[in-house]
Design a protein around this motif. Sequence first.
Motif, mmCIF file in Angstrom:
data_model
loop_
_atom_site.group_PDB
_atom_site.id
_atom_site.type_symbol
_atom_site.label_atom_id
_atom_site.label_comp_id
_atom_site.label_asym_id
_atom_site.label_seq_id
_atom_site.Cartn_x
_atom_site.Cartn_y
_atom_site.Cartn_z
ATOM 1 N N THR A 1 0.835 -1.208 0.000
ATOM 2 C CA THR A 1 0.000 0.000 0.000
ATOM 3 C C THR A 1 0.871 1.260 0.000
ATOM 4 O OG1 THR A 1 -0.155 -0.110 2.404
ATOM 5 C CG2 THR A 1 -1.935 -1.140 1.147
ATOM 6 N N GLU A 2 2.041 1.144 -0.624
ATOM 7 C CA GLU A 2 2.933 2.298 -0.749
ATOM 8 C C GLU A 2 3.154 2.602 -2.225
ATOM 9 O OE1 GLU A 2 5.926 2.959 2.470
ATOM 10 O OE2 GLU A 2 6.003 0.768 2.424
ATOM 11 N N GLY A 3 3.566 3.827 -2.497
ATOM 12 C CA GLY A 3 3.650 4.287 -3.868
ATOM 13 C C GLY A 3 5.017 4.165 -4.501
ATOM 14 N N TYR A 4 5.242 4.991 -5.523
ATOM 15 C CA TYR A 4 6.434 4.920 -6.356
ATOM 16 C C TYR A 4 7.030 6.321 -6.531
ATOM 17 C CZ TYR A 4 4.224 0.521 -7.862
ATOM 18 O OH TYR A 4 3.623 -0.718 -7.903
ATOM 19 N N MET A 5 8.313 6.346 -6.921
ATOM 20 C CA MET A 5 8.926 7.539 -7.470
ATOM 21 C C MET A 5 9.234 7.243 -8.937
ATOM 22 S SD MET A 5 12.396 9.630 -6.354
ATOM 23 C CE MET A 5 11.824 9.899 -4.692
ATOM 24 N N ARG A 6 8.787 8.129 -9.811
ATOM 25 C CA ARG A 6 8.962 7.893 -11.240
ATOM 26 C C ARG A 6 9.741 9.041 -11.874
ATOM 27 N NH1 ARG A 6 5.933 3.596 -12.911
ATOM 28 N NH2 ARG A 6 4.129 3.016 -11.626
#
Length: 595
Positions: free
Chosen positions: A257-262
């Motif tokens: 339930t954690e996001g990303y760096m793009r």
Amino acid sequence: MSPNRYQTVIQKMVFIFLPLPVFLSFFTVTAQIPHGYNYAVVISEAAYGDAGWKTVADSLVKKHGRSGTAKLFTWPSSVTSCKSELAAFQPDYIGYIARPATECKTAFVVAVSRMSRELDDDPYGDAVWGIITGYEAADALRAISEKLTVKTVLAASNNLSYEPPIQRFYQGIGMTCDDSTKTDYLFPGKSGKVYTENKRPQGVNDRINLVGPWLAAQSLDIEVAGQGRIEGPVDCIITGGHGNVNVWQCHYSDAGTEGYMRSSGGKLYGEPYSGSRFEIQVATPTVFWCATNCLMGNPDSRDNFVYAAFHGGHAVQMFGFIINASAGDEFMAWGIYDRVTKFAGKYTLADGFYYANNLAQFEVLNSTGQLQTSLVRTFLDSTVFYGDPAADVRFHDVGDSARAYKESLSYSAGDNGAAQFTYSITMSAHDLEFGAGYCYQFRPITRLPVRIDPATVAITGNDGHAPVITDDLLIWEMLSRGETLKKGDTKTLRWSAVITDEKTAAKASMQPRISTAAPEKMRIVRTGILYTVEVRNLPEGNRELRIFTISGKLLLSKPVADGSVQWRMKNGSGVAVAVVTVNGAVAACREIPVY
């Protein structure tokens, strides 16, 4: 005699008859004289014809020309075409300038990595190297122009593991990759003691919603009641978890339930698990250290992470893998991490990259059976350091509390033109046992302050096992299977070898300061072969007068007080030098014409 010639005479004589530790205490090192080195700037002819990238190259030559000897090398169609010229220059550092995604590609990284080990006959690295690039030339120009002392470290997907009493960083925050709540804190003044809570700052569990704003902030202000406060900008982000060419997945092994760096178009974006994407515009110089991620150092597209790091991310340096990380990457992953952080302030990230690569090569050529050398070999040319390898970008030095072991290296002139070298290791943090961790973390390695002829090396004392000694590199197999070096114990290696070049670094860092007040403190009067040395106005203490010939032969050594000392010089020619020390420190020097 000119001042430069006079300094050279003094320096040569001291090297001839005094061992290095005596030399360093005998003369005061001039702090204003920077450490010298040979720095090669390598760029394609096409890039040098582009005004923006030409400015980067010329600026790099000018920058390092102030501290050492810098030289520009251009190549027409292949970077390897300048190998013979580089070899003749004997660089200590190489800055390879490459335009994004056209010149700077996977094949280029592999080519320069291999070439940097092929500038002489031995199989080890011949220079500390880095690739200087950016989304545009202005990014590269900014990056090579900035300095940074790393004080605040954000271990964004690994904990702040530590090994008492080693203090890896000045201050830091760690969030382990497989947990959504655990947070480590290293507060200033805690001597490496890590405080851990099972909750995230501000109650935010999706770390991209913390990491993004922290990177963009001019300064953090994070306090844990009763424990400490972290203030200042994020100077270094260390990523773990999972990576790709244009994305960092915060959580591992799944995204959870954690996001990303793009990255895209030279910009960094935060993409939370829930909520809108946001741009991350970093305001202060930052090191991006993709310590164990797959692919985040891959340069094959301008949308890739590396170009966004140097553009929107305000990177001054970056390390990453250009292929998938896997078993066998220990040297180029944790080997770099531990070499730099367990000797914080001693090694730069570029140093760690150089040393780890050479230790990996040593393991491949001298397999201990502790690691799969076929896999180790894979990563010799599949990891990359971006940025100026000789930049003033270093981790905050917290002194001996950041040293796993202490090392010393000295040399002095010996018989038949061969210098005598002594290298010692004293384990200071804990017992050191032979094993895989020893191989990639602790196996002793150091660059020599001079260049030697490897064919003349003769081992004269060895408390360990087989060393490799190249023209300016030492790798020492100090331990073998089943051995332990106890905390506080020392092992020493001694050898002799002929010096072929007193490196610019050795010359510059050891340049003696000649006191401009010497004529007022010492006067020399000659009558035929009778010389009178008059000494006045010196500090109180243990005074000693020494007189040497141009070849370094000691002619006179005796205590001296205010007054005069007479000395007869027979059958002399050229120049001699009189030196007066007070409590071992030089108080006055004078040249003596001898006929």
